[in-house]
Design an enzyme around this catalytic site. Structure first.
Site, PDB file in Angstrom:
ATOM      1  N   GLN A  97       0.760  -1.474  -0.432  1.00  0.00           N
ATOM      2  CA  GLN A  97      -0.145  -0.050   0.311  1.00  0.00           C
ATOM      3  C   GLN A  97       0.817   0.799   0.119  1.00  0.00           C
ATOM      4  OE1 GLN A  97      -2.758  -0.372   3.486  1.00  0.00           O
ATOM      5  NE2 GLN A  97      -3.481  -2.217   2.599  1.00  0.00           N
ATOM      6  N   HIS A 159      -1.232   0.483   5.877  1.00  0.00           N
ATOM      7  CA  HIS A 159      -1.950   1.523   6.556  1.00  0.00           C
ATOM      8  C   HIS A 159      -1.248   2.755   6.459  1.00  0.00           C
ATOM      9  CE1 HIS A 159      -4.929  -2.179   8.801  1.00  0.00           C
ATOM     10  NE2 HIS A 159      -5.027  -1.960   7.028  1.00  0.00           N
ATOM     11  N   GLU A 252     -16.082   3.804   9.238  1.00  0.00           N
ATOM     12  CA  GLU A 252     -16.357   4.527   9.724  1.00  0.00           C
ATOM     13  C   GLU A 252     -16.604   5.970   8.908  1.00  0.00           C
ATOM     14  OE1 GLU A 252     -14.979   3.058  14.234  1.00  0.00           O
ATOM     15  OE2 GLU A 252     -14.806   5.156  13.838  1.00  0.00           O
ATOM     16  N   TYR A 262     -10.965   7.944  18.940  1.00  0.00           N
ATOM     17  CA  TYR A 262     -12.126   7.458  18.245  1.00  0.00           C
ATOM     18  C   TYR A 262     -11.602   5.668  18.748  1.00  0.00           C
ATOM     19  CZ  TYR A 262     -13.400  12.065  16.462  1.00  0.00           C
ATOM     20  OH  TYR A 262     -13.694  12.842  16.427  1.00  0.00           O
ATOM     21  N   TYR A 273     -10.501 -10.194  10.846  1.00  0.00           N
ATOM     22  CA  TYR A 273     -10.507 -11.534   9.454  1.00  0.00           C
ATOM     23  C   TYR A 273     -11.290 -12.634   9.618  1.00  0.00           C
ATOM     24  CZ  TYR A 273      -9.581  -6.766   7.577  1.00  0.00           C
ATOM     25  OH  TYR A 273      -9.225  -6.255   6.225  1.00  0.00           O
TER      26      TYR A 273
END
Length: 381
Positions: A97, A159, A252, A262, A273
């Site tokens: 990523q 991430h 979200e 949060y 998963y």
């Protein structure tokens, strides 16, 4: 004619800048005409193609676009559809990523020419989310400088977060993902899993919520996030909207507050998963700000826009949230911090949605995360 400043004119040359400012239709192929929705009709135009996993788009004054490709290239798409590569970008760790990620122009770009980029820095063994800027001039970035790098890296390459958005006071918001490490998202001593607020030079503003604590990173604005890749600021009141990837479920939409927690990873509505058992310790907690909305089924959110123009008059004030895995955009109507209506757009028509932006002309622009990705424009009828 508006004054677009000496820096902008030096990018494309005086004659070219004048031609761009003169207007005229952009080159592009109409993919589908007269797409009907509940309240609007629009045409879908392909502005440019053959982009390799494009990640973000920024709008140049008078026309044209800057588009990042995750593989490490920054592309200048001219108003006539011509695509050129911009030299002078930083080296990136383009794995999984990671790579070249968000792009944003300084609010005073016409005068200073600064282009801000986020990217994965480091090497194959340890990579970081970083942010820097360079001067865009004569088709390349000059004097690129790394302004910020997260305090902890990761041996994995996922991430990174990495969205940017400017507040009215000239400070810059930046998301940092949890780097698949989870627990540091709750640690104020780490940038991991956070929304940061930075000065234009990458420093910590003195009025950040944790700036006076010795045990906290002063750049942190809010925390407890997993991998936030949708971020937009309402220009009317500086409300910050953010979309965050959950695990299986748990995606979200959040309204961000200074100093807010949060929840990730302890408080989440997602599931593991392998087992699909609830992830974390709880679905809610008194000291955690709950999401405005949980996307079910999974959206895999990336790219978030707020409609401020009256070009899409019936959508004004709505959010548009892009989805990667879902291959769609969700139009979201919010009243008093409650989602009261949603509509699905472009489902399965163009692939994985990586970025969604409202352009300065009021059109909506979409990037697709594909090996042959494209930049598309939604034009209201």
């Amino acid at each position: 004619m508006a004054n677009y400043g000496p820096v902008w004119r030096s990018l494309v040359g005086t004659a070219a800048a004048t031609a761009l400012l003169a207007g005229g239709a952009q080159a592009g192929e109409t993919v589908e005409s007269g797409i009907s929705t509940e309240y609007e009709q629009f045409d879908l135009v392909r502005v440019a193609g053959d982009l390799e996993h494009p990640w973000s788009v920024a709008f140049l004054p008078g026309g044209g676009y800057l588009v990042t490709e995750r593989t490490g290239a920054l592309k200048h798409i001219r108003r006539n559809g011509e695509v050129r590569e911009v030299a002078g970008v930083p080296d990136v760790v383009a794995r999984d990523q990671g790579g070249l990620l968000d792009v944003s122009l300084h609010p005073d770009f016409r005068d200073n020419g600064w282009v801000y980029l986020t990217y994965s820095s480091g090497d194959e063994d340890q990579s970081y989310t970083a942010m820097g800027r360079g001067l865009l001039e004569d088709g390349e970035l000059h004097d690129f400088e790394k302004l910020f790098e997260q305090d902890r890296g990761g041996s994995n390459h996922g991430h990174f977060g990495s969205r940017l958005a400017w507040l009215a006071d000239g400070t810059l918001l930046m998301t940092i993902g949890d780097r698949r490490q989870e627990e540091p998202a709750q640690e104020l001593s780490s940038h991991t899993g956070k929304l940061l607020r930075l000065t234009e030079d990458g420093e910590a503003p003195a009025d950040n919520p944790f700036a006076d604590r010795d045990d906290a990173q002063p750049h942190i604005y809010s925390y407890g996030l997993r991998n936030s890749q949708g971020l937009v600021v309402d220009p009317a009141d500086d409300t910050i909207w953010l979309t965050d990837h959950g695990p299986r479920g748990g995606d979200e939409l959040n309204r961000m507050e200074a100093g807010g927690n949060y929840g990730w990873p302890g408080v989440t509505r997602g599931r593991e998963y392998p087992t699909e058992r609830p992830f974390g310790d709880a679905r809610e907690s008194d000291d955690v700000i709950p999401p405005i909305y949980e996307f079910l089924p999974t959206l895999a959110p990336s790219g978030l826009a707020l409609i401020t123009s009256d070009r899409f008059e019936a959508w004004e004030g709505n959010l548009l949230a892009g989805g990667l895995r879902a291959e769609r955009i969700l139009r979201i109507v919010i009243e008093d911090d409650e989602v009261v209506h949603m509509e699905e757009l472009l489902h399965g028509k163009i692939g994985r949605i990586r970025d969604v932006r409202e352009g300065p002309n009021g059109h909506i622009y979409v990037l697709t995360d594909e090996s042959d990705g494209g930049l598309y424009r939604m034009e209201a009828r």
